[in-house]
Design a protein around this motif. Structure first.
Motif, PDB file in Angstrom:
ATOM      1  N   ASP A 256       0.849  -1.189   0.000  1.00 25.98           N
ATOM      2  CA  ASP A 256       0.000   0.000   0.000  1.00 25.98           C
ATOM      3  C   ASP A 256       0.887   1.243   0.000  1.00 25.98           C
ATOM      4  O   ASP A 256       1.649   1.472   0.944  1.00 25.98           O
ATOM      5  N   GLU A 257       0.801   2.036  -1.043  1.00 24.64           N
ATOM      6  CA  GLU A 257       1.656   3.218  -1.145  1.00 24.64           C
ATOM      7  C   GLU A 257       1.261   4.305  -0.150  1.00 24.64           C
ATOM      8  O   GLU A 257       2.085   5.153   0.207  1.00 24.64           O
ATOM      9  N   ASP A 258       0.012   4.296   0.295  1.00 25.30           N
ATOM     10  CA  ASP A 258      -0.448   5.344   1.203  1.00 25.30           C
ATOM     11  C   ASP A 258       0.075   5.162   2.616  1.00 25.30           C
ATOM     12  O   ASP A 258       0.512   6.123   3.249  1.00 25.30           O
ATOM     13  N   ASN A 259       0.009   3.901   3.129  1.00 25.57           N
ATOM     14  CA  ASN A 259       0.461   3.732   4.514  1.00 25.57           C
ATOM     15  C   ASN A 259       1.859   3.125   4.630  1.00 25.57           C
ATOM     16  O   ASN A 259       2.449   3.128   5.698  1.00 25.57           O
TER      17      ASN A 259
END
Length: 290
Positions: A256-259
């Motif tokens: 997950d690039e966001d977290n």
């Protein structure tokens, strides 16, 4: 490696003379190294006192997971699992090892369905009927680390997903049973990968088990795909996790690039993982946390 005379204090810190402590084991390890096998460094070999401490940590880790098992249900936000883990761990005199580890923000990992690992508990992540959930719990107690995880199946789970969870459980159990002194890590990998392959599943390649006990993550790193060689020699005193991540679909994953933490299956298929902490003993193995 420091060369010791027989009457020197043993390198393990036991206070015993080397000849009365680890000399015979060192000679055995060296005989395997001379045969061309990869052997563990001394730092990977735990003393009896250290294994006793890891076992005590493991008992508390199991109790925390037991508490989660009592409470987990459909409609629960995964942040509630985090609260249960944090409060139960603290009540038992422990510290949740994941909390703030390399910036990880919570006390436990909650990975749902196609989340392979490192799912972050969240108030908006509500458990639904048919979900499969991995709860990965790690405890520090008196300075010693333990690590284990369980799968939970909620409500009316798809039979194919249920089988995945059950087969993964079997693979971990048999993988742990393959842990024997003077065997190798390849014995564990072949056992796990053989079970997965026989059922048409794939094993995640990039993420595996690890040494544990004095630190959260120690050497060696342990893979569970079909090994190309024998891997590291298993020596009494080694402590590590058996925790294959087995996918219903392909083995490809992404982060997950966001977290920056949560790992998903590339094809969206479900993934299952059980984890145990296991010690290599003189005559077999001991599971210290499940």
């Amino acid at each position: 490696m420091t060369i010791l005379s027989r009457n020197d204090p043993c390198w393990c810190g036991s206070g015993k003379k080397y000849k009365k402590c680890h000399e015979a084991l060192d000679h055995m390890v060296e005989s395997y190294r001379l045969k061309g096998l990869l052997v563990p460094e001394r730092a990977m070999i735990k003393t009896k006192a250290q294994i006793d401490g890891i076992r005590e940590s493991g008992l508390r880790n199991v109790e925390v997971l037991d508490r989660v098992a009592e409470k987990i249900c459909i409609g629960m936000p995964t942040i509630e699992i985090d609260r249960i883990v944090y409060e139960t761990t603290k009540a038992l005199g422990g510290i949740p090892a994941p909390l703030n580890y390399e910036g990880y923000p919570k006390s436990v990992c909650t990975s749902v369905n196609d989340q392979v690992c490192h799912g972050i508990p969240d108030e908006d992540a509500i458990l639904e009927d048919g979900d499969i959930v991995n709860v990965d719990c790690s405890t520090i107690f008196n300075g010693y680390f333990s690590d284990s995880s369980r799968m939970f199946m909620l409500g009316d789970v798809d039979p194919a997903w249920r089988k995945l969870v059950e087969v993964t459980h079997d693979a971990v159990l048999k993988g742990a049973q393959a842990v024997k002194p003077w065997g190798t890590l390849a014995d564990v990998a072949r056992t796990v990968s053989g079970i997965a392959r026989a059922n048409g599943y794939s094993v995640v390649r990039e993420i595996g088990g690890h040494g544990v006990g004095i630190e959260f993550h120690e050497d060696p790193w342990i893979g569970y795909t079909e090994p190309e060689d024998e891997g590291m020699l298993l020596v009494p005193g080694m402590v590590f996790t058996v925790e294959p991540m087995i996918n219903l679909g392909g083995p490809e994953i992404f982060e997950d690039e966001d977290n920056g933490w949560t790992i998903y299956t590339e094809d969206g298929s479900p993934s299952a993982q059980w984890e145990v902490t296991v010690a290599v003993t003189e005559d077999g193995h001991e599971i210290l946390a499940w």
